[in-house]
Design a protein around this motif. Structure first.
Motif, PDB file in Angstrom:
ATOM      1  N   ALA B 118      32.174  84.509  31.168  1.00  0.00           N
ATOM      2  CA  ALA B 118      31.401  85.331  30.637  1.00  0.00           C
ATOM      3  C   ALA B 118      30.881  86.715  31.398  1.00  0.00           C
ATOM      4  CB  ALA B 118      29.886  84.762  30.102  1.00  0.00           C
ATOM      5  N   VAL B 119      30.725  86.659  32.525  1.00  0.00           N
ATOM      6  CA  VAL B 119      30.058  87.596  33.433  1.00  0.00           C
ATOM      7  C   VAL B 119      31.303  88.381  33.812  1.00  0.00           C
ATOM      8  CG1 VAL B 119      29.590  88.237  35.699  1.00  0.00           C
ATOM      9  CG2 VAL B 119      28.420  86.292  34.454  1.00  0.00           C
ATOM     10  N   LYS B 120      32.543  87.916  33.897  1.00  0.00           N
ATOM     11  CA  LYS B 120      33.664  88.598  34.086  1.00  0.00           C
ATOM     12  C   LYS B 120      34.164  89.526  32.888  1.00  0.00           C
ATOM     13  CE  LYS B 120      38.796  88.393  35.371  1.00  0.00           C
ATOM     14  NZ  LYS B 120      38.729  89.648  35.311  1.00  0.00           N
ATOM     15  N   ALA B 121      34.014  88.654  31.762  1.00  0.00           N
ATOM     16  CA  ALA B 121      34.325  89.603  30.435  1.00  0.00           C
ATOM     17  C   ALA B 121      33.487  90.855  30.344  1.00  0.00           C
ATOM     18  CB  ALA B 121      34.091  88.457  29.080  1.00  0.00           C
ATOM     19  N   GLU B 122      32.075  90.766  30.739  1.00  0.00           N
ATOM     20  CA  GLU B 122      31.130  91.638  30.473  1.00  0.00           C
ATOM     21  C   GLU B 122      31.428  92.766  31.633  1.00  0.00           C
ATOM     22  OE1 GLU B 122      26.778  91.074  31.515  1.00  0.00           O
ATOM     23  OE2 GLU B 122      26.486  92.438  29.618  1.00  0.00           O
ATOM     24  N   ARG B 123      31.974  92.532  32.690  1.00  0.00           N
ATOM     25  CA  ARG B 123      32.181  93.225  33.597  1.00  0.00           C
ATOM     26  C   ARG B 123      33.462  94.304  33.128  1.00  0.00           C
ATOM     27  NH1 ARG B 123      32.520  90.066  38.388  1.00  0.00           N
ATOM     28  NH2 ARG B 123      34.742  89.702  37.961  1.00  0.00           N
ATOM     29  N   ASP B 124      34.362  93.480  32.454  1.00  0.00           N
ATOM     30  CA  ASP B 124      35.492  94.052  32.143  1.00  0.00           C
ATOM     31  C   ASP B 124      35.715  94.752  31.188  1.00  0.00           C
ATOM     32  OD1 ASP B 124      36.807  92.964  34.436  1.00  0.00           O
ATOM     33  OD2 ASP B 124      37.654  91.184  33.542  1.00  0.00           O
ATOM     34  N   GLY B 125      34.574  94.898  30.558  1.00  0.00           N
ATOM     35  CA  GLY B 125      34.405  95.858  29.335  1.00  0.00           C
ATOM     36  C   GLY B 125      34.246  95.344  28.017  1.00  0.00           C
ATOM     37  N   ALA B 126      33.636  93.867  27.789  1.00  0.00           N
ATOM     38  CA  ALA B 126      33.658  93.288  26.708  1.00  0.00           C
ATOM     39  C   ALA B 126      32.232  93.756  25.851  1.00  0.00           C
ATOM     40  CB  ALA B 126      33.509  91.724  26.920  1.00  0.00           C
ATOM     41  N   ASP B 127      32.184  94.176  24.567  1.00  0.00           N
ATOM     42  CA  ASP B 127      31.090  94.366  23.886  1.00  0.00           C
ATOM     43  C   ASP B 127      30.203  93.120  23.268  1.00  0.00           C
ATOM     44  OD1 ASP B 127      31.288  97.211  23.724  1.00  0.00           O
ATOM     45  OD2 ASP B 127      33.127  96.788  22.655  1.00  0.00           O
ATOM     46  N   TYR B 128      31.020  92.082  23.356  1.00  0.00           N
ATOM     47  CA  TYR B 128      30.260  90.859  22.634  1.00  0.00           C
ATOM     48  C   TYR B 128      31.216  89.800  23.258  1.00  0.00           C
ATOM     49  CZ  TYR B 128      33.730  90.157  19.292  1.00  0.00           C
ATOM     50  OH  TYR B 128      34.914  89.705  18.647  1.00  0.00           O
ATOM     51  N   LEU B 129      30.606  88.483  23.316  1.00  0.00           N
ATOM     52  CA  LEU B 129      31.369  87.196  23.828  1.00  0.00           C
ATOM     53  C   LEU B 129      31.448  86.243  22.433  1.00  0.00           C
ATOM     54  CD1 LEU B 129      29.543  86.484  26.912  1.00  0.00           C
ATOM     55  CD2 LEU B 129      31.794  87.511  26.712  1.00  0.00           C
ATOM     56  N   GLY B 130      32.480  85.878  22.255  1.00  0.00           N
ATOM     57  CA  GLY B 130      32.574  84.551  21.643  1.00  0.00           C
ATOM     58  C   GLY B 130      32.418  83.290  22.293  1.00  0.00           C
ATOM     59  N   VAL B 131      31.275  82.511  22.145  1.00  0.00           N
ATOM     60  CA  VAL B 131      31.348  81.294  23.217  1.00  0.00           C
ATOM     61  C   VAL B 131      31.317  79.966  22.452  1.00  0.00           C
ATOM     62  CG1 VAL B 131      29.541  80.074  24.630  1.00  0.00           C
ATOM     63  CG2 VAL B 131      29.730  82.606  24.543  1.00  0.00           C
ATOM     64  N   GLY B 132      32.134  79.206  23.173  1.00  0.00           N
ATOM     65  CA  GLY B 132      32.309  77.873  22.347  1.00  0.00           C
ATOM     66  C   GLY B 132      33.405  77.116  23.126  1.00  0.00           C
ATOM     67  N   SER B 133      33.983  75.943  22.363  1.00  0.00           N
ATOM     68  CA  SER B 133      33.634  75.490  21.196  1.00  0.00           C
ATOM     69  C   SER B 133      32.177  74.839  21.283  1.00  0.00           C
ATOM     70  CB  SER B 133      34.751  74.660  20.578  1.00  0.00           C
ATOM     71  OG  SER B 133      35.800  75.475  20.242  1.00  0.00           O
ATOM     72  N   VAL B 134      31.358  75.215  20.308  1.00  0.00           N
ATOM     73  CA  VAL B 134      30.163  74.479  20.243  1.00  0.00           C
ATOM     74  C   VAL B 134      30.067  73.034  19.597  1.00  0.00           C
ATOM     75  CG1 VAL B 134      28.797  76.533  20.511  1.00  0.00           C
ATOM     76  CG2 VAL B 134      29.379  75.671  18.234  1.00  0.00           C
ATOM     77  N   PHE B 135      30.946  72.864  18.601  1.00  0.00           N
ATOM     78  CA  PHE B 135      31.153  71.417  18.021  1.00  0.00           C
ATOM     79  C   PHE B 135      32.750  71.378  17.952  1.00  0.00           C
ATOM     80  CE2 PHE B 135      27.235  73.475  16.033  1.00  0.00           C
ATOM     81  CZ  PHE B 135      26.499  72.515  16.539  1.00  0.00           C
ATOM     82  N   GLN B 136      33.178  70.155  17.559  1.00  0.00           N
ATOM     83  CA  GLN B 136      34.590  69.653  17.132  1.00  0.00           C
ATOM     84  C   GLN B 136      34.810  70.660  16.093  1.00  0.00           C
ATOM     85  OE1 GLN B 136      36.518  68.041  18.861  1.00  0.00           O
ATOM     86  NE2 GLN B 136      35.639  66.356  20.041  1.00  0.00           N
ATOM     87  N   THR B 137      36.255  70.954  16.156  1.00  0.00           N
ATOM     88  CA  THR B 137      37.024  71.778  15.315  1.00  0.00           C
ATOM     89  C   THR B 137      38.095  71.392  14.817  1.00  0.00           C
ATOM     90  OG1 THR B 137      37.884  74.087  15.011  1.00  0.00           O
ATOM     91  CG2 THR B 137      37.213  73.392  17.074  1.00  0.00           C
TER      92      THR B 137
END
Lengths: 213, 213
Positions: B118-137
């Protein structure tokens, strides 16, 4: 860079297996040592990240051999590694859209199996055509065979170079209508050979000796 | 356009079947009518040409709903249809290279499963994060489950919006740590529903009522 390119021996990579990066790069290097004139990267089964990493390595390698480096389908990866061009099939992004994305200077190759596709590709900005499949092929099981006469018909209707593709090997290369093809595209005949360098040398020699006869 | 985007209900398409174009577009339209705030196109199994054609149609559709249209992985298709952004996972092109290709104004989303990603993504220019998987999919069988606490830890380390993803449905949405997620990303809970519009409305209401409690 679309002028003065020698398409005689055009290698399409389709040999990467996860975990065998160094073996893969070694084989491609041997092929380049054997005289490959154009290198196309096509590893559709690898992740985008892996494709990007391999393409970066192959871009450097082909540059050191002064060989144009072309990426199949993935315009984004071509732009990301600053490849020399893109090759698209009839199920990829339309040629005119690709030309818009890559600008006027990068190479654009288009696969064509008919005169109609060939004429459209040239009109849409293609620098060369991949025409086939000319022979049965193991690497693209679903590829449709074209009649040998189709290459002659395409040759009459377009001015850009034609690279024959599909199942070409050291045996059947003699049966190609050499007057109409500016080069041969090969995958397994080189990359599945025990000696990729020797296989490349042999194929190129056979194609050129026939062409200049 | 990276500011002022409402990520509350983020729909990822993964429902296209060859030959069912109109049914597919109808479902997505119903989802948008149900209040989807961001639309991500992810149809990795379709040919590049088909992805391009569908993305063009969805771009027009989402524009008519004033909803940002984002394309998964394929930066080239995003550029070709002038999408509003690109979303990449950890096995796609690196975020910093994508940012270079799309320029500063288009949205860049990055999947992250750990604080480090997440930290790397923000540093590399991400505008938002998709974080998961929070549940089985069901739709991503290989997806790794994250601990709920990881969202809280990520929330402490980055400032960009967080969209929780992975197996979220009308039942388990109540178990999400609502304070830390700016939105929920959903696939099958909407697109496999008999009534995509009703499913979208219900999911959004449940997420928002919980968030604003």
């Amino acid at each position: 860079m679309s002028n003065n390119i020698d398409y005689s021996l055009y290698l399409v990579t389709e040999a990467y297996r996860e975990g065998y990066r160094s073996e893969y790069l070694k084989k491609v290097r041997q092929a380049l040592q054997g005289g490959v004139n154009v290198l196309q990267f096509r590893e559709k089964n690898a992740s985008s990240l892996r494709q990007f990493e391999l393409a970066k390595a192959l871009k450097d390698m082909s540059q050191s051999f002064h060989v144009p480096f072309i990426i199949n389908d993935r315009v984004d990866i071509a732009l990301a590694v600053n490849a020399d061009g893109v090759h698209v099939g009839q199920e990829d992004l339309p040629a005119e859209d690709v030309r818009r994305l890559i600008g006027p200077d990068k190479l654009l190759g288009v696969s064509a199996a008919t005169v109609e596709e060939a004429v459209k590709a040239e009109r849409d900005g293609a620098d060369y055509l991949g025409v086939g499949s000319v022979f049965q092929t193991g690497s693209k099981g679903d590829a449709t065979l074209i009649e040998m006469d189709e290459i002659a018909r395409i040759r009459q209707e377009v001015t850009i170079p034609i690279v024959a593709i599909g199942g070409i090997n050291a045996e059947n290369v003699k049966r190609l209508p050499e007057r109409h093809a500016d080069g041969i595209a090969v995958i397994s005949a080189i990359l599945s050979a025990a000696d990729p360098k020797g296989a490349a040398e042999q194929l190129k020699e056979q194609f050129l000796s026939k062409k200049h006869k």
